[in-house]
Design an enzyme around this catalytic site. Sequence first.
Site, PDB file in Angstrom:
ATOM      1  N   GLU A  38       0.819  -1.211   0.000  1.00  0.00           N
ATOM      2  CA  GLU A  38       0.000   0.000   0.000  1.00  0.00           C
ATOM      3  C   GLU A  38       0.862   1.276   0.000  1.00  0.00           C
ATOM      4  OE1 GLU A  38      -3.113   0.155  -0.779  1.00  0.00           O
ATOM      5  OE2 GLU A  38      -3.029   2.330  -0.458  1.00  0.00           O
ATOM      6  N   HIS A  40       3.651   1.764  -1.653  1.00  0.00           N
ATOM      7  CA  HIS A  40       3.990   2.066  -3.049  1.00  0.00           C
ATOM      8  C   HIS A  40       2.759   2.584  -3.809  1.00  0.00           C
ATOM      9  CE1 HIS A  40       7.002  -1.282  -2.248  1.00  0.00           C
ATOM     10  NE2 HIS A  40       7.775  -0.297  -2.654  1.00  0.00           N
ATOM     11  N   MET A 188       5.030   0.339   6.468  1.00  0.00           N
ATOM     12  CA  MET A 188       4.977  -0.716   5.442  1.00  0.00           C
ATOM     13  C   MET A 188       6.318  -0.801   4.726  1.00  0.00           C
ATOM     14  SD  MET A 188       1.233  -0.786   3.834  1.00  0.00           S
ATOM     15  CE  MET A 188      -0.181  -0.905   4.907  1.00  0.00           C
ATOM     16  N   SER A 190       8.626  -3.795   2.062  1.00  0.00           N
ATOM     17  CA  SER A 190       8.654  -5.124   1.419  1.00  0.00           C
ATOM     18  C   SER A 190       9.358  -6.126   2.330  1.00  0.00           C
ATOM     19  CB  SER A 190       9.376  -5.037   0.078  1.00  0.00           C
ATOM     20  OG  SER A 190       8.794  -4.005  -0.689  1.00  0.00           O
ATOM     21  N   ARG A 191      10.293  -5.645   3.151  1.00  0.00           N
ATOM     22  CA  ARG A 191      11.052  -6.560   4.024  1.00  0.00           C
ATOM     23  C   ARG A 191      10.219  -7.052   5.211  1.00  0.00           C
ATOM     24  NH1 ARG A 191      15.760  -3.221   2.342  1.00  0.00           N
ATOM     25  NH2 ARG A 191      17.192  -4.658   1.293  1.00  0.00           N
TER      26      ARG A 191
END
Length: 282
Positions: A38, A40, A188, A190-191
């Site tokens: 979210e 991005h 938030m 990605s990792r």
Amino acid sequence: MPQLPIASTLEDLRARISGWRKDGARIGLVPTMGALHEGHLSLVRTIKSHADKAVVSIFVNPAQFAPHEDFDRYPRTLGTDLEKLAASNAADLVFAPSVREMYPQGFATGISVGGPSQGLETDFRPHFFSGVAIVVCKLLLAAMPDVAIFGEKDYQQLLVIRRMVADLNMPIDIPGGEIVREADGLAMSSRNAYLNPQERVVAGMMNQILRLIANHARNGRPIADAEADGRQALLDAGFSSVDYIAIRDADSLAQITSLERPARILAAAKVGTTRLIDNMPV
Ligand code: PAF
């Protein structure tokens, strides 16, 4: 759902963008490494308020990973990324090049940005900003956008990119995108996908601790003491190690001893083997 056009070569990217430019469109670029969440998608929606066409690049950039870091296991989810972008109705083109397309045989050029790149991330990931600077410079030269957006979660990165764009006289606006958080405040990333359920609970404490320490500093706790409190609080919460927790000048990231100018608290710490970063205004 309509398919999003994808360019995988620089030539194709340039051709598509030059078509739009001839029609007078303002071009926006959202550089990403994929594994979109979210945060991005919020950048993509925001860029649409600055530009007529939104180009999203998806490229896991090897130059910004040290050999011992997670380049190989970094999540690569192009199929679902494309679905999310199509569903957002905000992206107009995806640029998803190969490593060879971005780094041709014999590649031997580097960019070193000083100023805001000094300290913090650089003390622990000395390769990082030169790797980010070269790929962002290449993406900006390829797309020649009017505006490119970067998330404030990587606050130091945002300042380094602004410095580079100003120093290289690139006529490109660089707004920052606000941090998107989970319900417990975890920024938030990605990792976050690396976290097991127990680690995920600990991870959610980082932003609460930053908020608390920022409050203490605002209420007069000396900055060095507040930073030391924050380090201890992260360790007590279950973080396995703390790279830094620092209150810095919000524009230059210089060390400060009082809150006379806008300041930012920034932290990087590991939970298990996963390194998380976060920041907020003080
Ligand atoms: O923030 C990121 O995802 C990356 O560092 C960036 C800016 C896309 C460069 O690879």
